[in-house]
Each structure stands twice: as C-alpha cells, then as structure tokens.
Design an enzyme around this catalytic site. Sequence first.
Site, PDB file in Angstrom:
ATOM      1  N   HIS A  42      45.283  45.216  42.567  1.00  0.00           N
ATOM      2  CA  HIS A  42      45.558  45.555  43.974  1.00  0.00           C
ATOM      3  C   HIS A  42      44.507  46.547  44.501  1.00  0.00           C
ATOM      4  O   HIS A  42      44.818  47.712  44.751  1.00  0.00           O
ATOM      5  CB  HIS A  42      46.972  46.160  44.054  1.00  0.00           C
ATOM      6  CG  HIS A  42      47.584  46.126  45.413  1.00  0.00           C
ATOM      7  ND1 HIS A  42      47.095  46.819  46.487  1.00  0.00           N
ATOM      8  CD2 HIS A  42      48.684  45.481  45.877  1.00  0.00           C
ATOM      9  CE1 HIS A  42      47.859  46.613  47.537  1.00  0.00           C
ATOM     10  NE2 HIS A  42      48.816  45.815  47.209  1.00  0.00           N
ATOM     11  N   GLU A  61      42.399  41.746  46.993  1.00  0.00           N
ATOM     12  CA  GLU A  61      43.149  41.774  45.731  1.00  0.00           C
ATOM     13  C   GLU A  61      43.084  40.439  44.974  1.00  0.00           C
ATOM     14  O   GLU A  61      43.842  39.517  45.275  1.00  0.00           O
ATOM     15  CB  GLU A  61      44.611  42.121  46.032  1.00  0.00           C
ATOM     16  CG  GLU A  61      44.803  43.300  46.964  1.00  0.00           C
ATOM     17  CD  GLU A  61      46.194  43.338  47.569  1.00  0.00           C
ATOM     18  OE1 GLU A  61      47.129  42.718  46.998  1.00  0.00           O
ATOM     19  OE2 GLU A  61      46.369  43.959  48.627  1.00  0.00           O
TER      20      GLU A  61
END
Length: 277
Positions: free
Chosen positions: A148, A252
């Site tokens: 992330h 991400e």
Amino acid sequence: MASSVVMLDRGNNTTCTVNLHGATVVSWRVNNQEQLFVSKQAVFDGKKAIRGGIPFVFPHFGSWPCGPQHGFARVLPWTLERPPERNPATGDVEAAFILTDNEHTQHYWNHAFRVTYRLILREKELHCHVQVVNPSRDRELCFQLLLHTYLKVPDVTRCQITGLRGCTYTDKTRDEAVFQEASEGVQVTEWTDRVYRNTPSEHIVTNVVSGRKMRVLKYNLADTVLWNPWSQDVQRLSDLCAEEYRSMLCVEPGQVTSPVMLLPGTAYEGSMMLQVM
Ligand code: TA6
C-alpha cells in the site's frame, strides 16, 4: 509502546527505515530526499496501521469479516530475520523480515503460513520482495497481498500515472461500478479509489519529489490500486491532516482481484521495485 525500527543505510544520504510494526517501510530517502509520504498524525504506538510509507496488506485487501481491514500483517509485530547487510560488490544494502502464523493470526485466520519480506536498497531504487510459503501438508492457502505505497508528491493534481490505459477498474467512489481507463496519463483531481485489474508491469508517476518521475515495477502482482482520499474521504481518517491529501498519492501493486491459491507445500513470490528517475 512504540515498536523498534531498522535502518538500511547505503551511504550518500540514501536510507530506508522499517518499523517492525507491520514491517512498514516508513522512510525511503534518496540523496536525503524523502520519497514516501507519512502523515503528520500517523500513529506509531503499535495499536493501528501506520498512515503512510508502505503498509503490508495481507492476507486480505479491504474490509474483512474475519479481522482488521486490509488484514492483520500491517498491524502485527514482525521479526527481523536478516539484519541490514551491505553487498561489498554492489554497495546495495539488504534486510529481511518475517511473519509466521501465531496466536494473534490464528485468532483471525486459522492457517499456517510464513511470509518473508526482503528489502534491497540500491542507489536510486527500493526493491520489495515477498515470499509466502504454505507449510501445510494438506490445506490450500488462499490470500490477497498488496503493498500500500504512499508516494510523497508536491501537488497530487500535477501528477500523472501511466500504464493504465485500456485497463478495467472498479471505482469505489461510484458504488463499485466498473469502467475502462481511457487516459494514457491518469490524473487525480478528486476523491479517487480504483482497483485496476491485470495492469502492465510498469507505471511511471510524474512530478513526484523534486519534480522527478518514479518508476513502479511489479512482478506477480497483477493489479494496481490508485487512491487519494481527497477532501471527502480525509474527514473519516483521524490520522491524516485535512490538507495532507494534496501531498500524497497511493499507487499500490497487489494481487487482489484474483487471490493467490497456494497448494500445500508450495510458495508464492511477488515483488515491487520503486526507482527514482
Ligand atoms: O487502498 C485503497 C483503500 O482500500 C481505500 O479504500 C482506503 O480505505 C485506503 O485503502 C486506506 O485504508 P485504511 O484502512 O489504511 O484507512
């Protein structure tokens, strides 16, 4: 209690700092320029995910009936498996972190597993290698995985993200409706929360720190999530200041649309490479 951090120092003001809480990369400096965004209100007491850097999303992406949103890996303590070590030939610095099933993970997810997270710091690159092993003799292991990544940017509205044209994406700001990307350079000028499926292995993000470009290369991570909370979504996040959304862009790489299915005794490997251009 703040958890401990490990620093990879390559010299020439090139460093990478990892918080053992979630094995979260919380800083990556190239020539003393920070490349990753971490919120001024990020929490480091080990009680929640760190808002910024590279949170490690495993074994689930998104809301999860079994446990915490985005899985437990980013909110549990990892172990330093191999301390930072310099390769004398290349000058690269490498370290490895490990998370295996334990009483905390079993509480959420009754599976044996071993995740090894290897980081390699090169002159202008950060390599993030993930291996997931299914040690079971008789049970499959099914999981999602996503890095992330919060990129630090001077002004998110001036960034463009390439490599998404033609890709199908689910738009979480439009009731999960599905669209096809028409732009070669995607810009973020509003609340953006998209899961692009089966994206190419390379994205280039323009106008990151110092007006440079960031190359994002991925291997065995089929999807790319693009997120910026903008003024709408930022209000629900206690660990993000109101105006900070302009200084961050989440690109991400992940395996989320089609979870990984590991047969007993087998392993998965995937990686992300960030390169300052
Ligand atoms: O990766 C995008 C996303 O799934 C968004 O929907 C938003 O929830 C973001 O993750 C942050 O999630 P977090 O649990 O860290 O607040």
